[in-house]
Every structure is written in C-alpha cells, then in structure tokens.
Design a protein around this motif. Structure first.
Motif, mmCIF file in Angstrom:
data_model
loop_
_atom_site.group_PDB
_atom_site.id
_atom_site.type_symbol
_atom_site.label_atom_id
_atom_site.label_comp_id
_atom_site.label_asym_id
_atom_site.label_seq_id
_atom_site.Cartn_x
_atom_site.Cartn_y
_atom_site.Cartn_z
ATOM 1 N N ARG A 230 4.907 -6.212 16.514
ATOM 2 C CA ARG A 230 3.649 -6.665 15.904
ATOM 3 C C ARG A 230 3.649 -8.191 15.773
ATOM 4 N NH1 ARG A 230 3.072 -7.699 10.317
ATOM 5 N NH2 ARG A 230 0.942 -7.681 9.526
ATOM 6 N N THR A 244 -3.374 -11.858 7.742
ATOM 7 C CA THR A 244 -3.578 -10.403 7.702
ATOM 8 C C THR A 244 -4.291 -9.975 8.978
ATOM 9 O OG1 THR A 244 -5.724 -10.581 6.637
ATOM 10 C CG2 THR A 244 -3.811 -10.469 5.192
ATOM 11 N N LEU A 245 -4.397 -8.659 9.168
ATOM 12 C CA LEU A 245 -5.075 -8.137 10.360
ATOM 13 C C LEU A 245 -6.514 -8.651 10.428
ATOM 14 C CD1 LEU A 245 -5.099 -6.178 12.791
ATOM 15 C CD2 LEU A 245 -5.880 -4.410 11.219
ATOM 16 N N GLY A 246 -7.139 -8.719 9.231
ATOM 17 C CA GLY A 246 -8.512 -9.223 9.189
ATOM 18 C C GLY A 246 -8.602 -10.643 9.739
ATOM 19 N N GLU A 267 -0.560 -2.645 13.609
ATOM 20 C CA GLU A 267 -0.623 -2.760 12.142
ATOM 21 C C GLU A 267 -0.275 -1.409 11.502
ATOM 22 O OE1 GLU A 267 -0.887 -5.440 10.596
ATOM 23 O OE2 GLU A 267 -2.034 -5.322 8.737
ATOM 24 N N PHE A 271 2.921 -0.346 8.870
ATOM 25 C CA PHE A 271 2.676 -0.047 7.450
ATOM 26 C C PHE A 271 2.492 1.436 7.120
ATOM 27 C CE2 PHE A 271 1.532 -4.531 7.662
ATOM 28 C CZ PHE A 271 2.223 -5.012 6.570
ATOM 29 N N THR A 272 2.450 2.290 8.120
ATOM 30 C CA THR A 272 2.204 3.700 7.807
ATOM 31 C C THR A 272 3.455 4.341 7.186
ATOM 32 O OG1 THR A 272 1.269 5.724 8.673
ATOM 33 C CG2 THR A 272 2.915 4.615 10.049
ATOM 34 N N TYR A 273 3.295 5.572 6.694
ATOM 35 C CA TYR A 273 4.414 6.265 6.050
ATOM 36 C C TYR A 273 5.364 6.798 7.125
ATOM 37 C CZ TYR A 273 0.930 9.925 6.822
ATOM 38 O OH TYR A 273 -0.019 10.733 7.377
ATOM 39 N N HIS B 214 0.027 5.930 1.233
ATOM 40 C CA HIS B 214 1.338 5.260 1.307
ATOM 41 C C HIS B 214 1.201 3.742 1.158
ATOM 42 C CE1 HIS B 214 5.381 4.330 2.664
ATOM 43 N NE2 HIS B 214 4.877 3.508 3.557
ATOM 44 N N ASP B 216 3.669 0.584 1.760
ATOM 45 C CA ASP B 216 4.958 0.201 2.333
ATOM 46 C C ASP B 216 5.697 -0.763 1.396
ATOM 47 O OD1 ASP B 216 6.529 0.347 4.928
ATOM 48 O OD2 ASP B 216 6.449 -1.811 4.587
ATOM 49 N N LYS B 218 7.101 -3.544 2.090
ATOM 50 C CA LYS B 218 6.682 -4.937 2.316
ATOM 51 C C LYS B 218 5.415 -5.241 1.536
ATOM 52 C CE LYS B 218 6.374 -4.328 6.846
ATOM 53 N NZ LYS B 218 6.946 -2.997 7.084
ATOM 54 N N LEU B 219 4.546 -4.258 1.470
ATOM 55 C CA LEU B 219 3.269 -4.430 0.771
ATOM 56 C C LEU B 219 3.481 -4.468 -0.746
ATOM 57 C CD1 LEU B 219 0.536 -4.792 1.952
ATOM 58 C CD2 LEU B 219 0.087 -2.376 1.656
ATOM 59 N N ASP B 278 -4.562 6.744 5.440
ATOM 60 C CA ASP B 278 -3.661 7.269 4.413
ATOM 61 C C ASP B 278 -2.468 6.321 4.213
ATOM 62 O OD1 ASP B 278 -2.612 7.784 6.840
ATOM 63 O OD2 ASP B 278 -2.425 9.966 6.596
ATOM 64 N N PHE B 279 -2.646 5.091 4.586
ATOM 65 C CA PHE B 279 -1.653 4.037 4.288
ATOM 66 C C PHE B 279 -2.422 2.741 4.031
ATOM 67 C CE2 PHE B 279 -2.444 4.284 8.787
ATOM 68 C CZ PHE B 279 -2.622 2.972 9.178
ATOM 69 N N ALA B 280 -1.898 1.947 3.105
ATOM 70 C CA ALA B 280 -2.585 0.701 2.738
ATOM 71 C C ALA B 280 -2.097 -0.442 3.616
ATOM 72 C CB ALA B 280 -2.321 0.384 1.272
ATOM 73 N N LEU B 281 -2.949 -1.454 3.761
ATOM 74 C CA LEU B 281 -2.641 -2.619 4.583
ATOM 75 C C LEU B 281 -2.721 -3.892 3.748
ATOM 76 C CD1 LEU B 281 -4.660 -1.849 7.838
ATOM 77 C CD2 LEU B 281 -2.214 -1.582 7.459
ATOM 78 N N PRO B 282 -2.124 -4.983 4.225
ATOM 79 C CA PRO B 282 -2.255 -6.252 3.488
ATOM 80 C C PRO B 282 -3.713 -6.657 3.287
ATOM 81 C CG PRO B 282 -0.555 -6.432 5.173
ATOM 82 C CD PRO B 282 -1.191 -5.104 5.367
ATOM 83 N N ASP B 283 -4.573 -6.296 4.238
ATOM 84 C CA ASP B 283 -5.992 -6.618 4.081
ATOM 85 C C ASP B 283 -6.589 -5.943 2.844
ATOM 86 O OD1 ASP B 283 -6.926 -8.440 6.007
ATOM 87 O OD2 ASP B 283 -6.611 -6.940 7.560
ATOM 88 N N PRO B 324 2.525 -9.926 4.468
ATOM 89 C CA PRO B 324 3.669 -9.441 5.268
ATOM 90 C C PRO B 324 3.252 -9.120 6.707
ATOM 91 C CG PRO B 324 2.867 -7.730 3.801
ATOM 92 C CD PRO B 324 2.108 -8.963 3.450
#
Lengths: 296, 324
Positions: A230, A244-246, A267, A271-273, B214, B216, B218-219, B278-283, B324
């Motif tokens: 990434r 960030t991705l945005g 992304e 960050f996914t589980y 979820h 992470d 890092k988040l 179903d997972f959060a992002l830095p955004d 992150p």
C-alpha cells in the motif's frame, strides 16, 4: 501605642522620683552647664534619633538625682542610657534618650529640670535646660536614598560580573586564536576527486512497480506485506506518508477508475479484520493485475 | 411496507426529506448507531426539528420536542407523581423524555438543575420518579441545540456536561442551490410525510453490527495520538483571521478526555457501517474527529482575543498527526 504609653509611664516615674526628692535631701551642686540637645534637627518618620541631656557640675559625685525629663508624648521611647563621668574638674552627667516619631510635623520638647542646693549660696534652686523644637520630615527621601543605594549596589555587582565575563572572554579568544594559528594547515594544491563513471539511471515504470508489488503480495500474504505494498503504490501516485485514502483519491494520478479501485483494495487489505485479510489480499492482487493490464 | 434494511438506506430516505443538511443527518445516524447523543450549534431555522421528527417517523419511533426555558423544572422533563383523587393514590406521569428521539431545543436557556436532569437521564438511560426507576426507550437519542447568536439570558453548559454528548456539530446555512430545492419542496400546501423505512429492531441490530466493526491496531494508535495532541499540541501552529501565526499549545487550557478517545472509536465504527464497511479507516477517524473533539477542548481567552476560529485550531491539530 504600647510604647507611647511606656514613654508616659517613664515620665510619670520620673515625676514620682522628683516628688520624693525633698525627703531624701537635695545634693549641693555648683552647676556649670545644663543643656538638652538632639542629634538631628530634622528627624524622619520611623527613623530613630537621640535626645541628649548634659549636666556639668564642679563637685565630684557618684550619681545625679532629681533631674526631671520633659514629657515625650509625641515620640515613642526606644531606650534610655545614663553615664556619669567624674574627673578632677568635676562631674559630667550625660543621659541619651533614643526615640522615634511616627507622624510628620513640628514637635516642641519642654526643658528638663534639675533640683539641687546651689553650693554657691546654700539655697535650694531649680535649673532649666533649653527647650527643643523639631520638625519631623516624611519618609520619601529616606526611601529614595535606600533605593538609590540598592541600585548603586546592583550596578556595582553587574559591573564586576561584566568585567569578569570580559576577562574570561578575552582568555578564551586568545586561546582560540593561538590554537587556530598552530593548526593552520600548510598550503596544499587542490586535486579534484576522480569522477566516477556515469551509470545509467534506472527509472522503473509504474507497470514494473505494480508488478513488483503484485509479486510481493503473492509471495507473502500477510498484513505487513499488504501495508508495505500500500505504501509503495501510494508513493507511486505521488502521495506522502500521513495522508488518508481520501487525500490520495483527490490526487490527479488517482482519478481513473482502475487506480481508484486499486487504492481502495489496498486500503482494505491494510485495515480489515484478520478473517477478511485473505479475501482482501485476493482483491488487491486482482486490482493490481487490472492495473498492470491497463498500464502502458 | 418497510423495505430499507441498512443504515445507508435510512440515510438516503432522510436526505430526500431534509435538504442541505447532510452533516445533521449523518450526526443523527452516527449517534443512533453509536448509542450516543448529539449537540447541534447553529442559528434557528435550519431544519433541526424536521430532522429529528423525520428520523423518528422513518423508524416508526416516538418523537418529543422540549423547548428549554429559564422557568423549566426537572419534573417538566422527566415526569412527576400526581395524586389521583378517585383512586386515592399517587400516579406517575412520565415526562417528554420518554421518546425514541428527543429534541432538546436551546438547552442552554434552562438553569443548571434542569440541564443536569436531562444529561443524567442521557447518561443513565433511566429516570427515577419518586420511589421507582423507569428505563428510557431503546433506542434513545437526544439532539440538543444551542443558538450561538443570542446568548443573553443563557446558562452555559459546563465542560463536564458537554463531554456527555458524543459529538457536537456546527450547523451552517445551506447553499443557494440547496435553498432553491428547499423552496421547491416545502413552499407548497401539502408536504409529503416521511414514510417508515426501518424499525426500532433494525436500529438495535445495526448497533450490534457497529459494535463489531473492526478497528485495526494502527488506527487505535492514531486515535490515541489525536486525542493526546489536544493535550500537548507541541509544534502545531494556527493562523488567525488577521494573518498572525500562533502556537496551538498556547491557546489550550485543557485537552480532550479519554471519553473523546472512546467517542472517536464509536463514531468511526458507525461511519464505516454507514459506508457499508465492517472495518474502519483513517478517513473515518479524520472525518468525525472535529465533531468528537470540538466540545471537549478547553480553549483559553487568547483564542478569542487573537480572532482565531476554534475549528481552525482543531483542524491544525488533526492535520499535525500523520494518518497510518
């Protein structure tokens, strides 16, 4: 107030001792001088000063009695000191009264009195000193004088500190100059370093970078690998760390749909589980393949 | 017939009714998903009541509006006990707080004891009237409003009370295009009522889903670092309206509490669910951070003296922490 009351009590005690004098009998004295003075004509508020009573007689006596001091109601009594000196020319009695004024303005001090039998004619008499008129001044000049003295002390201390610093600085400067003079290198001729042979600059294309990323992701299907891929792809589209991705999707290099899908898939893989990670990596690999297929 | 089954469907349904306030809609939905409450600050007439009423209608829930005034009493909100002469016994009358969606209009117009009564009910989700405790409905979301233009005769909310709100959203005026759409939609005699698109059971299910989103490691570290920056904004600077540059650390009396850390996590999860993830992002974190931090940072007098927008200082702190 307490001390002023003590001054009044002191005066009353003297009156009482004067009242009992006839019972004890008056001394025969030849009075030469009897005077009241102050060590300053302009005392200052809250600054102690002294009233000095002086009596000289021709006789040689061990003590002088029956002296009545004036009332010192406007002053606060701080101390009273008596001294009797006997010599061949008679006796000198000196009484020093230390007082302090709490209010500015004029103070009139009545004369002190002495009761004794005049040795010249054998008759009881009463002698009077001179009276005193003092003007008590405010505290301003005194405070200013103290402040000036403090300023002068500070300036003097500063001067000495600066002098010391200047001296130390001179010593350090001299040491540096001597050291530099000793280490001055001899004059050498400049010889340019050998120029290395120019190597061809390898610029990897975006397609090659994407192929590298795909190889890494296929070889190591883990979270750290996904995060590293990434970061590499983000650098490839010109993004910096901390965005960030945005932010990255706003960049001109990310506007086409294939790149957007690739960035979104990467992304997700970062960050996914954990259970979803294999599927996310699969999607990221597919997105990379599409990107490679579309890249020139 | 109820057809919507996802939070984004509910969001879409609300945005068809409420024009030009996407921030208010998102705040309401996030509060619903994160089981929290929202504080809205903005001038009157910006569809705050409509938004609450529409949300309740879209969920087939109850809606109550409480206008806060200086003479309001705690019993006017939570309820009271009255003596029934026919029964010769006390009967409990529940207050307007017993609703799924409650609009506490101009909360800063009521004295502290009334504010406390509301905020305590918000926190505990139950009310005690006389000897008995009554659980508030579930879901229960309070949207409190404050008017920034008219501060005369108001009672400022203490920081400790403000902290109980999950987020604070500043509501602005709609754009001219949005205002034209408002004119077209509402300047007619009959407006279409909002139809129900989900149920209260759906909301409870979404909440459980949001809880499972979820975040992470890092988040999590990013969230903690963001909140820590509000307490010790090292080299962060902000530019005032007059062009001067100031250190943000010099403008802050105290930073956000650990409740802000939790709020950031809850809201990030909610935002991810609204986006269908179903997972959060830095955004997600960066988008909701101003709303979660705005009312939890104590700025000192220099901020006003130097003419610095508090939101600009918050944005500077958020921008200073690399994602992150």
């Amino acid at each position: 107030m307490v001390r002023r009351a003590a001054a009044l009590a002191f005066f009353v005690a003297f009156l009482a001792s004067a009242g009992s004098a006839p019972a004890q009998g008056l001394a025969r004295l030849t009075v030469v001088s009897f005077a009241l003075a102050s060590d300053t004509n302009v005392p200052r508020i809250e600054v102690p000063f002294r009233l000095i009573l002086t009596l000289r007689v021709r006789e040689r006596v061990s003590q002088i009695a029956n002296i009545n001091l004036p009332m010192l109601a406007q002053l606060e009594l701080l101390g009273d000191e008596r001294e009797t000196v006997t010599g061949p020319r008679g006796t000198q009695y000196r009484e020093t009264i230390t007082v302090v004024a709490h209010q500015a303005g004029g103070i009139a001090i009545a004369p002190a009195t002495l009761q004794a039998i005049d040795a010249r004619d054998g008759k009881p008499k009463e002698w009077y000193t001179n009276g005193l008129t003092l003007r008590v001044a405010g505290a301003g000049p005194h405070v200013l004088r103290d402040a000036l003295q403090l300023l002068r002390a500070i300036a003097l201390a500063l001067f000495w500190v600066l002098l010391w610093l200047f001296g130390i600085g001179c010593i350090v400067l001299a040491a540096v100059l001597i050291f530099r003079r000793r280490r001055r290198p001899a004059v050498v001729t400049y010889v340019p370093p050998p120029v290395p042979p120019r190597l061809p600059i390898v610029v990897r294309s975006r397609r090659e970078q994407a192929e590298d990323a795909l190889a890494v992701l296929r070889t190591e299907r883990s979270r750290p690998a996904a995060v590293a891929v990434r970061a590499a792809i983000w650098r490839m589209v010109g993004a910096s760390d901390g965005e960030t991705l945005g932010d990255v999707l706003q960049r001109p290099d990310s506007h086409d749909e294939i790149t957007r899908q690739l960035l979104i898939a990467l992304e997700r893989s970062a960050f996914t589980y954990d259970d979803d990670l294999p599927r996310a990596i699969d999607d990221a690999c597919s997105a990379l393949e599409r990107y490679i297929g579309a890249a020139p | 017939m109820i057809v919507a089954r996802t939070p984004s469907d509910l969001s879409l349904a609300l945005s068809q009714t409420i024009v030009g306030q996407p921030g208010v809609i998102e705040a309401l939905l996030l509060a619903l998903l994160a089981n929290g409450h929202v504080l809205l600050e903005g001038p009157p007439g910006l569809a705050k009541t409509l938004a609450c009423r529409s949300l309740a209608a879209a969920l087939e829930g109850d809606f109550k509006r409480i206008q806060f005034t200086p003479d309001l009493l705690p019993s006017d909100i939570v309820g009271t006990r009255i003596f029934d002469q026919r029964e010769s016994a006390f009967a409990t009358v529940l207050g307007p707080i017993f609703a799924n969606v409650v609009l506490a209009d101009e909360i800063n117009r009521a004295p502290a004891k009334v504010q406390s009564a509301l905020l305590e009910a918000m926190q505990e989700r139950q009310v005690t009237i006389g000897p008995q405790s009554y659980a508030l409905p579930d879901p229960f979301v309070v949207m409190a409003t404050m008017n920034p233009l008219d501060s005369e005769g108001t009672y400022a909310l203490p920081i400790a009370q403000m902290d109980r709100f999950l987020m604070k959203v500043n509501v602005g005026y709609p754009s001219p295009e949005e205002e034209l759409r408002i004119l077209d939609r509402f300047a007619v005699a009959d407006t279409q009522p909002v139809r129900a698109v989900a149920t209260l059971d759906d909301v409870r299910r979404w909440r459980a889903q949001a809880h499972g989103v979820h975040i992470d490691e890092k988040l999590k570290r990013y969230i903690v670092e963001l909140v820590a920056t509000t307490r010790k904004a090292g080299g962060v600077t902000v530019v005032s309206n007059s062009g001067g540059t100031f250190r943000v650390a010099d403008l802050i009396d105290y930073g956000a509490s650990p409740r802000a850390t939790l709020a950031l996590a809850f809201l990030s999860r909610g935002r991810a669910l609204l986006d269908g993830r179903d997972f959060a992002l830095p955004d997600d974190v960066r988008a909701i951070a101003p709303h979660a931090l705005r009312h939890r940072i104590g700025f000192n007098y220099r901020l006003a003296v130097e003419g610095i927008n508090p939101d600009a200082a918050i944005e500077a702190m958020i921008a200073a922490v690399p994602a992150p």
